[in-house]
Design a protein around this motif. Structure first.
Motif, PDB file in Angstrom:
ATOM      1  N   MET A 368       0.834  -1.201   0.000  1.00  0.00           N
ATOM      2  CA  MET A 368       0.000   0.000   0.000  1.00  0.00           C
ATOM      3  C   MET A 368       0.869   1.252   0.000  1.00  0.00           C
ATOM      4  N   PHE A 369       1.840   1.309   0.914  1.00  0.00           N
ATOM      5  CA  PHE A 369       2.696   2.493   0.962  1.00  0.00           C
ATOM      6  C   PHE A 369       3.540   2.611  -0.306  1.00  0.00           C
ATOM      7  N   ALA A 370       3.859   1.508  -0.929  1.00  0.00           N
ATOM      8  CA  ALA A 370       4.628   1.560  -2.185  1.00  0.00           C
ATOM      9  C   ALA A 370       3.826   2.232  -3.287  1.00  0.00           C
ATOM     10  N   ILE A 371       2.530   1.904  -3.414  1.00  0.00           N
ATOM     11  CA  ILE A 371       1.744   2.552  -4.475  1.00  0.00           C
ATOM     12  C   ILE A 371       1.442   4.011  -4.120  1.00  0.00           C
ATOM     13  N   LEU A 372       1.315   4.320  -2.824  1.00  0.00           N
ATOM     14  CA  LEU A 372       1.145   5.718  -2.424  1.00  0.00           C
ATOM     15  C   LEU A 372       2.395   6.523  -2.775  1.00  0.00           C
ATOM     16  N   GLN A 373       3.557   5.932  -2.512  1.00  0.00           N
ATOM     17  CA  GLN A 373       4.814   6.609  -2.807  1.00  0.00           C
ATOM     18  C   GLN A 373       4.991   6.792  -4.313  1.00  0.00           C
ATOM     19  N   ALA A 374       4.737   5.749  -5.072  1.00  0.00           N
ATOM     20  CA  ALA A 374       4.941   5.817  -6.525  1.00  0.00           C
ATOM     21  C   ALA A 374       4.041   6.861  -7.171  1.00  0.00           C
ATOM     22  N   GLY A 375       2.815   6.989  -6.668  1.00  0.00           N
ATOM     23  CA  GLY A 375       1.877   7.930  -7.267  1.00  0.00           C
ATOM     24  C   GLY A 375       1.748   9.249  -6.543  1.00  0.00           C
ATOM     25  N   HIS A 376       2.520   9.435  -5.450  1.00  0.00           N
ATOM     26  CA  HIS A 376       2.401  10.640  -4.620  1.00  0.00           C
ATOM     27  C   HIS A 376       0.919  10.960  -4.362  1.00  0.00           C
ATOM     28  N   VAL A 377       0.227   9.967  -3.879  1.00  0.00           N
ATOM     29  CA  VAL A 377      -1.220  10.056  -3.659  1.00  0.00           C
ATOM     30  C   VAL A 377      -1.506  10.822  -2.371  1.00  0.00           C
ATOM     31  N   ASP A 378      -2.561  11.618  -2.377  1.00  0.00           N
ATOM     32  CA  ASP A 378      -2.915  12.395  -1.197  1.00  0.00           C
ATOM     33  C   ASP A 378      -3.215  11.452  -0.029  1.00  0.00           C
ATOM     34  N   PHE A 379      -2.498  11.652   1.069  1.00  0.00           N
ATOM     35  CA  PHE A 379      -2.541  10.747   2.216  1.00  0.00           C
ATOM     36  C   PHE A 379      -3.932  10.715   2.863  1.00  0.00           C
ATOM     37  N   THR A 380      -4.455  11.881   3.201  1.00  0.00           N
ATOM     38  CA  THR A 380      -5.734  11.944   3.916  1.00  0.00           C
ATOM     39  C   THR A 380      -6.877  11.452   3.044  1.00  0.00           C
ATOM     40  N   LEU A 381      -6.913  11.867   1.780  1.00  0.00           N
ATOM     41  CA  LEU A 381      -7.991  11.460   0.887  1.00  0.00           C
ATOM     42  C   LEU A 381      -7.950   9.963   0.617  1.00  0.00           C
ATOM     43  N   PHE A 382      -6.766   9.388   0.479  1.00  0.00           N
ATOM     44  CA  PHE A 382      -6.668   7.948   0.217  1.00  0.00           C
ATOM     45  C   PHE A 382      -7.346   7.154   1.330  1.00  0.00           C
ATOM     46  N   PHE A 383      -6.964   7.423   2.555  1.00  0.00           N
ATOM     47  CA  PHE A 383      -7.506   6.624   3.655  1.00  0.00           C
ATOM     48  C   PHE A 383      -8.994   6.903   3.877  1.00  0.00           C
ATOM     49  N   ARG A 384      -9.406   8.139   3.671  1.00  0.00           N
ATOM     50  CA  ARG A 384     -10.833   8.429   3.858  1.00  0.00           C
ATOM     51  C   ARG A 384     -11.679   7.731   2.795  1.00  0.00           C
ATOM     52  N   ARG A 385     -11.237   7.766   1.552  1.00  0.00           N
ATOM     53  CA  ARG A 385     -12.010   7.146   0.474  1.00  0.00           C
ATOM     54  C   ARG A 385     -11.907   5.620   0.482  1.00  0.00           C
ATOM     55  N   ARG A 401      -9.846   5.386  -6.876  1.00  0.00           N
ATOM     56  CA  ARG A 401      -9.008   5.051  -8.039  1.00  0.00           C
ATOM     57  C   ARG A 401      -8.548   6.304  -8.766  1.00  0.00           C
ATOM     58  N   ASP A 402      -9.385   7.340  -8.758  1.00  0.00           N
ATOM     59  CA  ASP A 402      -9.056   8.581  -9.454  1.00  0.00           C
ATOM     60  C   ASP A 402      -7.872   9.315  -8.835  1.00  0.00           C
ATOM     61  N   LEU A 403      -7.484   8.945  -7.632  1.00  0.00           N
ATOM     62  CA  LEU A 403      -6.324   9.572  -7.009  1.00  0.00           C
ATOM     63  C   LEU A 403      -5.010   9.074  -7.611  1.00  0.00           C
ATOM     64  N   PHE A 404      -5.081   7.988  -8.384  1.00  0.00           N
ATOM     65  CA  PHE A 404      -3.874   7.347  -8.906  1.00  0.00           C
ATOM     66  C   PHE A 404      -3.692   7.635 -10.387  1.00  0.00           C
ATOM     67  N   ILE A 405      -2.461   7.916 -10.775  1.00  0.00           N
ATOM     68  CA  ILE A 405      -2.119   8.035 -12.189  1.00  0.00           C
ATOM     69  C   ILE A 405      -1.974   6.632 -12.777  1.00  0.00           C
ATOM     70  N   GLU A 406      -1.305   5.752 -12.037  1.00  0.00           N
ATOM     71  CA  GLU A 406      -1.109   4.365 -12.482  1.00  0.00           C
ATOM     72  C   GLU A 406      -2.263   3.516 -11.948  1.00  0.00           C
ATOM     73  N   ARG A 407      -3.363   3.507 -12.666  1.00  0.00           N
ATOM     74  CA  ARG A 407      -4.550   2.778 -12.185  1.00  0.00           C
ATOM     75  C   ARG A 407      -4.309   1.275 -12.035  1.00  0.00           C
ATOM     76  N   PRO A 408      -3.568   0.629 -12.949  1.00  0.00           N
ATOM     77  CA  PRO A 408      -3.350  -0.818 -12.772  1.00  0.00           C
ATOM     78  C   PRO A 408      -2.672  -1.160 -11.448  1.00  0.00           C
ATOM     79  N   ALA A 409      -1.768  -0.294 -10.990  1.00  0.00           N
ATOM     80  CA  ALA A 409      -1.095  -0.547  -9.711  1.00  0.00           C
ATOM     81  C   ALA A 409      -2.108  -0.512  -8.571  1.00  0.00           C
TER      82      ALA A 409
END
Length: 501
Positions: A368-385, A401-409
């Motif tokens: 999970m943290f690897a895909i957050l790091q790779a996509g620089h995903v918003d921390f608060t929004l990820f966990f809330r959604r 899913r819309d928070l990610f650029i790399e959707r397959p990941a």
């Protein structure tokens, strides 16, 4: 429960100057502090008050409407029973021994009875020069004072141990930082403002009598269960180590970054202390540094747990003459890693809505943290959604899913997560309720604080009050305030905070 100090039916026009301050810290010998008067500010005015903090000491918020309140909590008037002082301490700053520091711009007014049966110290930050100001002017500016005020109360609402903030007052009087800025005073509250550096001061000055006096006072007032222990100083270190490890896990869980984890900014009670260049993680980067003064990244997000441990070792060194042996000191310190790991693990399970523990859960968290790091995903929004993801359907995936650029990941991880949910027969509805109670929708993003500061600099304090109200209930949906939970605007990426104030 104590009744309010001044109920609403009582005239509060001069009530602040009559507050029944005690002066417990001043019971220590004079070497621990300097008595002095705050330096008045010109024509002060109220910026904000926390009714929640006021309630902790039974103080009627209506009192804040009086000039007496503003004068007392700016330092222009001294309450009848107050004996203001600035405390001395030392510390390691950015890992380097800095020698004597002390309250360079903070003045302790004294302590008031708290509704929980204890007492709360009240301290004015920005109240003028002290003997410990070094080259500083002893002032705080409106910008940093509003940030500390809002974040202290926001952290309390998140359930994270913290000092509190009663009020902020401002003045048109100016001081120079990077530019000329208006001054302010924030009234901080805590059962104690004693720091790791308070003990280091006496250890490094080889004054073991004062070291023992301070430790005995802390134990008697805050850890009385250790009074009869075989080695109360070892027990003190062990408990502070445990609290610090838990605090670090709680910071990590909400993406909070302190920015200046020097030993003089570490509370002996395990509280979040001294809000300077803090930040909440947005685009996830484990190496993120919220303090642009910290060019080496000592206090980055990923380093905080290790620095918490380092600081406990510094405290252990200072307490060694009292504990008596290296072995006993090491025993007290040895629990840090296990305590942090256990609390961090429990918080991650709660954030993901997992009620059981399985052997491969660490791998789930790591990926999970690897895909957050790779996509620089918003921390608060990820966990809330994440709470909207369903165990047996992809129907609720899109906002997350819309928070990610790399959707397959994301898709690959989501299937791994779903399989884990099915493993414990997780039910969507109760899991969402539990996750939403662990993952805040609203945090004090830097840009939100900046909008409030910009308005406040034009004497419009409405946004300060609005943020206060929103952040009092960070886990509630509050649909009328949805925009405060949005991704930050592009201009927010240019905001910087530093050690200056």
């Amino acid at each position: 429960m104590n009744s309010p100090i001044f109920p609403s039916a009582v005239d509060t026009s001069d009530a602040a100057s009559q507050l029944p301050f005690g002066n417990a810290f001043a019971e220590l010998p004079p070497a621990f502090y300097t008595h002095l008067q705050p330096t008045p500010l010109r024509a002060p005015y109220l910026v904000g008050i926390s009714t929640d903090a006021a309630a902790l000491i039974g103080l009627d918020p209506a009192m804040a409407n009086s000039s007496s309140f503003v004068d007392v909590f700016t330092g222009n008037t001294i309450a009848r029973d107050s004996k203001p002082l600035a405390a001395v301490y030392s510390g390691h700053q950015f890992g380097v021994w800095a020698g004597q520091l002390g309250d360079g711009r903070a003045i302790l007014l004294g302590d008031l009875p708290a509704r929980d049966g204890g007492r709360m110290e009240l301290q004015l930050k920005g109240a003028g020069q002290t003997p410990y100001s070094r080259m500083g002017d002893g002032r705080a500016v409106l910008r940093s004072s509003i940030r500390e005020f809002l974040c202290s109360e926001a952290m309390a609402a998140l359930g994270i141990p913290t000092t509190r903030a009663l009020a902020v007052t401002g003045s048109d009087q100016q001081v120079r930082r990077e530019t000329m800025e208006t001054t302010a005073v924030v009234t901080r509250m805590s059962p104690s403002f004693i720091r790791f550096g308070s003990f280091e001061h006496w250890y490094y000055n080889k004054r073991h009598d004062e070291l023992k006096l301070l430790a005995d006072k802390v134990i008697a007032n805050f850890y009385p269960e250790f009074l009869g222990a075989e080695n109360p100083y070892r027990e003190l270190l062990a408990e502070v180590t445990r609290r610090t490890a838990h605090l670090m896990a709680q910071w990590q869980a909400v993406g909070f970054m302190h920015g200046v984890m020097n030993t003089d900014n570490m509370s002996i009670l395990g509280l979040t202390l001294d809000y300077g260049p803090f930040g909440f993680m947005e685009a996830f980067d484990a190496r993120h540094i919220c303090n642009h003064t910290d060019q080496q990244g000592r206090y980055s997000y990923q380093m905080q747990p290790r620095i918490g441990q380092w600081n406990c070792f510094a405290l252990g060194q200072a307490l060694l003459p009292l504990i008596g042996s290296v072995e006993d000191t090491e025993v007290a310190l040895s629990q840090y890693e296990a305590q942090f790991a256990a609390r961090n693990d429990a918080l991650l399970h709660a954030k993901l809505g997992l009620t059981t523990h399985q052997p491969d859960d660490d791998k789930l968290f790591e990926s999970m943290f690897a895909i957050l790091q790779a996509g620089h995903v918003d921390f608060t929004l990820f966990f809330r959604r994440l709470s909207d993801l369903q165990a047996d359907s992809k129907a609720g995936d899109e906002p997350l899913r819309d928070l990610f650029i790399e959707r397959p990941a994301f898709d690959a991880w989501a299937e791994q997560y779903r399989a884990r949910l099915r493993q414990e027969s997780s039910q969507d509805a109760p899991r969402k309720l539990a996750m939403d109670a662990s993952n805040p929708k609203y945090v004090l993003r830097n840009y939100l604080a900046q909008v409030a500061i910009d308005k406040a600099q034009n004497k419009d304090f409405s946004e300060v009050a609005k943020l206060q109200e929103i952040l009092r209930r960070p886990f509630d949906e509050q649909p009328e305030h949805d925009k405060y939970a949005d991704l930050p605007p592009d201009w927010a990426s240019h905001l910087e905070v530093s050690c200056s104030s």
